[in-house]
Enzyme design. Structure first.
Site, short mmCIF file in Angstrom:
data_model
loop_
_atom_site.label_atom_id
_atom_site.label_comp_id
_atom_site.label_asym_id
_atom_site.label_seq_id
_atom_site.Cartn_x
_atom_site.Cartn_y
_atom_site.Cartn_z
N SER A 36 0.83 -1.20 0.00
CA SER A 36 0.00 0.00 0.00
C SER A 36 0.87 1.26 0.00
O SER A 36 1.74 1.41 -0.85
CB SER A 36 -0.97 -0.05 1.19
OG SER A 36 -2.05 0.85 1.01
N ASP A 149 -5.55 -4.00 -2.47
CA ASP A 149 -4.57 -3.61 -1.45
C ASP A 149 -4.05 -4.82 -0.68
O ASP A 149 -4.81 -5.60 -0.09
CB ASP A 149 -5.26 -2.65 -0.48
CG ASP A 149 -4.29 -1.92 0.44
OD1 ASP A 149 -3.32 -2.55 0.89
OD2 ASP A 149 -4.52 -0.72 0.70
#
Length: 260
Positions: A36, A149
């Site tokens: 991320s 993610d």
């Protein structure tokens, strides 16, 4: 040393401060793994972009443009503007093999329900996938997988850095310390807190696998979308890493484990 960088939204800007401090202390980084916002920080650093230059880039970004709704079937926001930004500064054809440091990025295979690691081939698709927050951003379709993610299942990707016995000591940089006195007065805060607790739980065992864990406590005062406070967040990471100089130097000097 090897570094595993967590996700955390705007709090991930603290990674840039940590990296700037390591450069100032003259402590070399051997390998990187990120997820991320930690993936973005790691990718720029591995590409040779100075952390303070990356901070300036973020400060110049129009966050509204990056969060323009597209109302797709699989997410509220598109990644087109984010992709253009990353391509502009990293190059659209940059490959993992072109980086100055070995880098592994973690993403979540939404269909298989497992973490997928990328360390070869084109950099941009895995980097976008690693940062595609579920529901908020549309998943990235890449290599026959539907990716989101990586923090969803693994918000501190230590595994790629532990895979080779005898490698450099591992430093985990975790930018999601839990505020034990948090207030949740609104639905939005409840959602933020729920997501943070869920993601935090998947890092606990991984934190214990680090030879040193850097987790700046002052980050409890910042929220995932506090991008306007990027300079403050950068400074928190920078000053905290400097405060851990003795532990970092001891770790670099020998194989003994250090707890932080």
């Amino acid at each position: 040393m090897s570094l595993a960088l967590s996700g955390g939204g705007a709090r991930g800007i603290a990674h840039l401060g940590v990296l700037a401090a390591l450069d100032e202390l003259g402590l070399p980084v051997g390998r990187l793994a990120g997820v991320s916002s930690g993936a973005i920080a790691a990718a720029f650093y591995a590409a040779g972009v100075a952390p303070r230059e990356v901070l300036k880039l973020f400060q110049a970004v129009n966050v509204v443009r990056l969060t323009r709704p597209v109302f797709g079937q699989r997410g509220l926001l598109g990644l087109d503007a984010v992709e253009q930004l990353l391509a502009k500064h990293l190059g659209p054809a940059l490959r993992f093999e072109d980086l100055r440091l070995p880098l592994t990025l973690a993403a979540t295979d939404l269909v298989a329900g497992e973490t997928v690691y990328f360390s070869q081939g084109p950099l941009l698709p895995p980097l976008l996938a690693s940062s595609a927050v579920p529901i908020i951003y549309r998943p990235v379709e890449y290599q026959g997988k539907l990716l989101v993610d990586g923090g969803l299942l693994n918000n501190l990707p230590v595994e790629p850095l532990l895979a080779r016995p005898g490698d450099a000591p591992l430093v985990g940089v975790h930018c999601n310390p839990l505020n034990r006195e948090a207030t949740v007065p609104t639905l939005r805060r409840v959602l933020e807190r729920t997501l943070q607790l869920a993601i935090h739980s998947n890092t606990i065992a991984r934190q214990a696998q680090c030879d040193l864990l850097l987790e700046p406590p002052a980050l409890v005062n910042y929220r995932p979308l506090d991008y306007r406070k990027s300079a403050e967040i950068f400074d928190i990471g920078f000053r905290y890493a400097l405060s851990q100089e003795a532990a970092l130097r001891a770790l670099s000097a020998g194989p003994a484990l250090v707890s932080g």
